[in-house]
Scaffold this motif. Structure first.
Motif, PDB file in Angstrom:
ATOM      1  N   LYS A   1      -1.313   7.848  20.311  1.00 34.11           N
ATOM      2  CA  LYS A   1       0.138   7.625  20.243  1.00 34.11           C
ATOM      3  C   LYS A   1       0.491   6.674  19.103  1.00 34.11           C
ATOM      4  CE  LYS A   1       3.943   6.840  23.468  1.00 34.11           C
ATOM      5  NZ  LYS A   1       4.268   6.530  24.897  1.00 34.11           N
ATOM      6  N   GLU A   2      -0.304   5.622  18.941  1.00 27.69           N
ATOM      7  CA  GLU A   2      -0.038   4.652  17.879  1.00 27.69           C
ATOM      8  C   GLU A   2      -0.281   5.241  16.488  1.00 27.69           C
ATOM      9  OE1 GLU A   2       1.331   1.341  17.988  1.00 27.69           O
ATOM     10  OE2 GLU A   2       1.899   2.467  19.773  1.00 27.69           O
ATOM     11  N   ILE A   3      -1.282   6.107  16.372  1.00 24.15           N
ATOM     12  CA  ILE A   3      -1.526   6.759  15.078  1.00 24.15           C
ATOM     13  C   ILE A   3      -0.292   7.548  14.651  1.00 24.15           C
ATOM     14  CG2 ILE A   3      -2.832   8.625  13.962  1.00 24.15           C
ATOM     15  CD1 ILE A   3      -5.295   7.593  15.494  1.00 24.15           C
TER      16      ILE A   3
ATOM     17  N   PHE B   1     -23.791   9.562  26.401  1.00 26.39           N
ATOM     18  CA  PHE B   1     -22.402  10.019  26.410  1.00 26.39           C
ATOM     19  C   PHE B   1     -21.488   8.898  26.891  1.00 26.39           C
ATOM     20  CE2 PHE B   1     -24.973  13.822  26.853  1.00 26.39           C
ATOM     21  CZ  PHE B   1     -24.411  14.665  25.916  1.00 26.39           C
ATOM     22  N   TRP B   2     -20.367   8.753  26.221  1.00 24.03           N
ATOM     23  CA  TRP B   2     -19.426   7.702  26.580  1.00 24.03           C
ATOM     24  C   TRP B   2     -18.005   8.228  26.410  1.00 24.03           C
ATOM     25  CZ3 TRP B   2     -15.936   5.788  22.916  1.00 24.03           C
ATOM     26  CH2 TRP B   2     -16.148   6.259  21.598  1.00 24.03           C
ATOM     27  N   GLY B   3     -17.097   7.690  27.202  1.00 25.01           N
ATOM     28  CA  GLY B   3     -15.709   8.125  27.056  1.00 25.01           C
ATOM     29  C   GLY B   3     -14.888   7.760  28.273  1.00 25.01           C
ATOM     30  N   ASP B   4     -13.835   8.530  28.498  1.00 27.37           N
ATOM     31  CA  ASP B   4     -12.861   8.166  29.514  1.00 27.37           C
ATOM     32  C   ASP B   4     -12.405   9.408  30.275  1.00 27.37           C
ATOM     33  OD1 ASP B   4     -11.293   6.249  30.841  1.00 27.37           O
ATOM     34  OD2 ASP B   4      -9.565   6.605  29.551  1.00 27.37           O
ATOM     35  N   LYS B   5     -11.894   9.179  31.468  1.00 23.51           N
ATOM     36  CA  LYS B   5     -11.218  10.254  32.194  1.00 23.51           C
ATOM     37  C   LYS B   5      -9.746   9.866  32.320  1.00 23.51           C
ATOM     38  CE  LYS B   5      -9.926   9.478  36.750  1.00 23.51           C
ATOM     39  NZ  LYS B   5      -8.692   9.918  37.417  1.00 23.51           N
ATOM     40  N   TYR B   6      -8.870  10.850  32.079  1.00 22.61           N
ATOM     41  CA  TYR B   6      -7.439  10.588  32.122  1.00 22.61           C
ATOM     42  C   TYR B   6      -6.728  11.924  32.330  1.00 22.61           C
ATOM     43  CZ  TYR B   6      -2.819   8.911  30.564  1.00 22.61           C
ATOM     44  OH  TYR B   6      -1.484   8.586  30.476  1.00 22.61           O
ATOM     45  N   PRO B   7      -6.038  12.125  33.443  1.00 20.38           N
ATOM     46  CA  PRO B   7      -5.402  13.417  33.710  1.00 20.38           C
ATOM     47  C   PRO B   7      -4.372  13.834  32.666  1.00 20.38           C
ATOM     48  CG  PRO B   7      -5.522  12.113  35.716  1.00 20.38           C
ATOM     49  CD  PRO B   7      -5.908  11.198  34.590  1.00 20.38           C
ATOM     50  N   HIS B   8      -3.825  12.879  31.925  1.00 20.38           N
ATOM     51  CA  HIS B   8      -2.773  13.210  30.973  1.00 20.38           C
ATOM     52  C   HIS B   8      -3.281  13.349  29.535  1.00 20.38           C
ATOM     53  CE1 HIS B   8       0.347  12.953  33.965  1.00 20.38           C
ATOM     54  NE2 HIS B   8      -0.115  11.779  34.351  1.00 20.38           N
ATOM     55  N   PHE B   9      -4.556  13.669  29.389  1.00 23.73           N
ATOM     56  CA  PHE B   9      -5.077  13.954  28.055  1.00 23.73           C
ATOM     57  C   PHE B   9      -4.397  15.176  27.451  1.00 23.73           C
ATOM     58  CE2 PHE B   9      -9.291  11.578  28.651  1.00 23.73           C
ATOM     59  CZ  PHE B   9      -8.958  10.625  27.695  1.00 23.73           C
ATOM     60  N   ASP B  10      -3.721  15.972  28.281  1.00 27.22           N
ATOM     61  CA  ASP B  10      -3.011  17.148  27.763  1.00 27.22           C
ATOM     62  C   ASP B  10      -1.991  16.767  26.683  1.00 27.22           C
ATOM     63  OD1 ASP B  10      -1.629  16.008  30.200  1.00 27.22           O
ATOM     64  OD2 ASP B  10      -0.061  17.388  29.538  1.00 27.22           O
ATOM     65  N   ARG B  11      -1.490  15.534  26.743  1.00 29.06           N
ATOM     66  CA  ARG B  11      -0.480  15.087  25.771  1.00 29.06           C
ATOM     67  C   ARG B  11      -1.085  14.724  24.417  1.00 29.06           C
ATOM     68  NH1 ARG B  11       2.170  10.558  29.799  1.00 29.06           N
ATOM     69  NH2 ARG B  11       2.836  11.964  31.485  1.00 29.06           N
ATOM     70  N   TYR B  12      -2.408  14.589  24.366  1.00 31.86           N
ATOM     71  CA  TYR B  12      -3.033  14.035  23.163  1.00 31.86           C
ATOM     72  C   TYR B  12      -4.121  14.938  22.564  1.00 31.86           C
ATOM     73  CZ  TYR B  12      -0.707  10.099  25.316  1.00 31.86           C
ATOM     74  OH  TYR B  12       0.243   9.295  25.895  1.00 31.86           O
ATOM     75  N   LEU B  13      -4.238  16.150  23.067  1.00 28.18           N
ATOM     76  CA  LEU B  13      -5.294  17.032  22.571  1.00 28.18           C
ATOM     77  C   LEU B  13      -5.049  17.500  21.130  1.00 28.18           C
ATOM     78  CD1 LEU B  13      -6.262  19.244  25.644  1.00 28.18           C
ATOM     79  CD2 LEU B  13      -7.543  17.385  24.587  1.00 28.18           C
ATOM     80  N   HIS B  14      -3.859  17.283  20.620  1.00 27.12           N
ATOM     81  CA  HIS B  14      -3.616  17.606  19.205  1.00 27.12           C
ATOM     82  C   HIS B  14      -4.330  16.613  18.291  1.00 27.12           C
ATOM     83  CE1 HIS B  14      -0.812  14.319  19.912  1.00 27.12           C
ATOM     84  NE2 HIS B  14      -0.646  14.189  18.600  1.00 27.12           N
ATOM     85  N   ARG B  15      -4.651  15.440  18.812  1.00 23.99           N
ATOM     86  CA  ARG B  15      -5.225  14.364  17.996  1.00 23.99           C
ATOM     87  C   ARG B  15      -6.695  14.083  18.303  1.00 23.99           C
ATOM     88  NH1 ARG B  15      -3.248  12.146  13.649  1.00 23.99           N
ATOM     89  NH2 ARG B  15      -1.217  11.878  14.641  1.00 23.99           N
TER      90      ARG B  15
ATOM     91  N   ASP C   1      -2.034  25.536  26.667  1.00 18.85           N
ATOM     92  CA  ASP C   1      -1.507  25.697  25.307  1.00 18.85           C
ATOM     93  C   ASP C   1      -2.381  25.013  24.259  1.00 18.85           C
ATOM     94  OD1 ASP C   1       0.591  27.178  26.244  1.00 18.85           O
ATOM     95  OD2 ASP C   1       2.065  25.546  26.160  1.00 18.85           O
ATOM     96  N   LYS C   2      -3.096  23.948  24.672  1.00 24.84           N
ATOM     97  CA  LYS C   2      -3.815  23.130  23.684  1.00 24.84           C
ATOM     98  C   LYS C   2      -5.332  23.275  23.721  1.00 24.84           C
ATOM     99  CE  LYS C   2      -0.127  19.672  23.586  1.00 24.84           C
ATOM    100  NZ  LYS C   2       0.267  18.273  23.898  1.00 24.84           N
ATOM    101  N   LEU C   3      -5.849  24.020  24.689  1.00 31.50           N
ATOM    102  CA  LEU C   3      -7.305  24.131  24.795  1.00 31.50           C
ATOM    103  C   LEU C   3      -7.941  24.823  23.600  1.00 31.50           C
ATOM    104  CD1 LEU C   3      -8.013  24.904  28.555  1.00 31.50           C
ATOM    105  CD2 LEU C   3      -8.539  22.823  27.273  1.00 31.50           C
ATOM    106  N   ASP C   4      -7.168  25.632  22.891  1.00 31.29           N
ATOM    107  CA  ASP C   4      -7.700  26.310  21.707  1.00 31.29           C
ATOM    108  C   ASP C   4      -8.029  25.328  20.585  1.00 31.29           C
ATOM    109  OD1 ASP C   4      -7.595  28.781  22.885  1.00 31.29           O
ATOM    110  OD2 ASP C   4      -5.643  29.317  22.045  1.00 31.29           O
ATOM    111  N   LEU C   5      -7.546  24.089  20.699  1.00 30.31           N
ATOM    112  CA  LEU C   5      -7.853  23.072  19.695  1.00 30.31           C
ATOM    113  C   LEU C   5      -9.282  22.543  19.865  1.00 30.31           C
ATOM    114  CD1 LEU C   5      -4.495  21.058  19.828  1.00 30.31           C
ATOM    115  CD2 LEU C   5      -5.191  22.741  18.120  1.00 30.31           C
ATOM    116  N   ILE C   6      -9.904  22.873  21.001  1.00 32.58           N
ATOM    117  CA  ILE C   6     -11.280  22.447  21.281  1.00 32.58           C
ATOM    118  C   ILE C   6     -12.213  23.636  21.094  1.00 32.58           C
ATOM    119  CG2 ILE C   6     -12.853  21.540  23.036  1.00 32.58           C
ATOM    120  CD1 ILE C   6     -10.431  20.244  24.390  1.00 32.58           C
TER     121      ILE C   6
END
Length: 272
Positions: free
Chosen positions: A51-53, A105-119, A167-172
């Motif tokens: 979001k900040e980017i 492996f390292w990272g996070d779980k967050y149900p609202h990653f759908d908002r940020y999959l473009h980045r 809508d955004k899964l194709d970005l992966i």
């Protein structure tokens, strides 16, 4: 110098995706059973950075102080390219405190990653993703119970998030994505799907880890996420179900939900 770089390449970002109340919490707890996986539970810093980017890129003219008056686009690109190294150093620090330094492996779980999959794929080009899907009527019901929302608000909320993910899964890249069916957790051979998930990461659960996984499945995931001493036993037959017949019929008849179900069935062969 090259030796340090090789060590860094062994640390691979991993993100747990999925709509709220779809099983992301229990999936994270299962994954953390392995000494090779170190996932935080909704640290959300990746979402914040994304979001900040965007805001830094748009700069002062759009957002005012304290956003860049000049060179904002340059810094936004730099932050996108280097943010993963900054975050990895934080995870290394925390892993030492938790005595889990051997993680790969390292990272996070967050149900609202759908908002940020473009980045996120741009920030973490080597990342792996595990996405969990659950029956949409169960998710709507759980949102109503957990958030104390109305049926309509819960239904509209779930439809929006499911659609965002689709809508955004194709970005992966497909090779970097594993689809987990929540329904498999209630089957007698539930370890089979869990083992497939670990195999996706080129990992194999030990007998001890498998026993720990089964134990975790016996408790309500939200009751233990903060190490509550009074963790609650999980019983699918006693899960609170408040949807009325009229609401269930409305879910079945909803055209948007029908399209979501058809899309997930077509792409991933999962019934939701």
């Amino acid at each position: 110098m090259s030796k340090i770089k090789n060590i860094e390449q062994e640390k691979i970002p991993l993100f747990v995706l999925g709509p709220p109340r779809s099983g992301t919490t229990i999936l994270t707890q299962i994954l953390n059973t392995s000494e090779k996986i170190f996932l935080s539970d909704e640290l959300r810093i990746v979402a914040w950075m994304s979001k900040e980017i965007d805001r830094i890129n748009e700069g002062f003219n759009v957002h005012g102080d304290p956003y860049p008056f000049q060179m904002g686009q340059r810094f936004a690109l730099f932050m996108q390219s280097n943010g993963s190294n900054f975050l990895l150093n934080f995870y290394k620090k925390i892993s030492r405190e938790l005595e889990k330094e051997n993680f790969v492996f390292w990272g996070d779980k967050y149900p609202h990653f759908d908002r940020y999959l473009h980045r996120i794929p741009k920030m973490f080009p080597r990342a792996k993703y595990i996405l969990i899907f659950r029956r949409i009527d169960e998710v709507i019901n759980s949102v109503m119970v957990g958030h104390k929302w109305s049926f309509k608000k819960s239904k509209d909320y779930c439809i929006k998030i499911y659609k965002n993910y689709l809508d955004k899964l194709d970005l992966i890249e497909k090779k970097n994505l594993f689809l987990f069916n929540y329904a498999s957790l209630s089957k007698e051979n539930r370890l089979d799907e869990i083992q497939k998930m670990f195999a996706f990461l080129n990992l194999q659960l030990t007998d001890t880890e498998s026993t720990t996984v089964i134990e975790k499945l016996n408790y309500q995931s939200h009751s233990v996420r903060k190490n509550y001493e009074d963790k609650k036993k999980f019983d699918k037959n006693k899960s609170k179900f408040i949807l009325k017949d009229k609401e269930l019929k409305e879910i079945i008849a909803d055209k948007k939900i029908q399209n979501i179900k058809a899309s997930i069935k077509d792409k991933f062969n999962i019934d939701v």
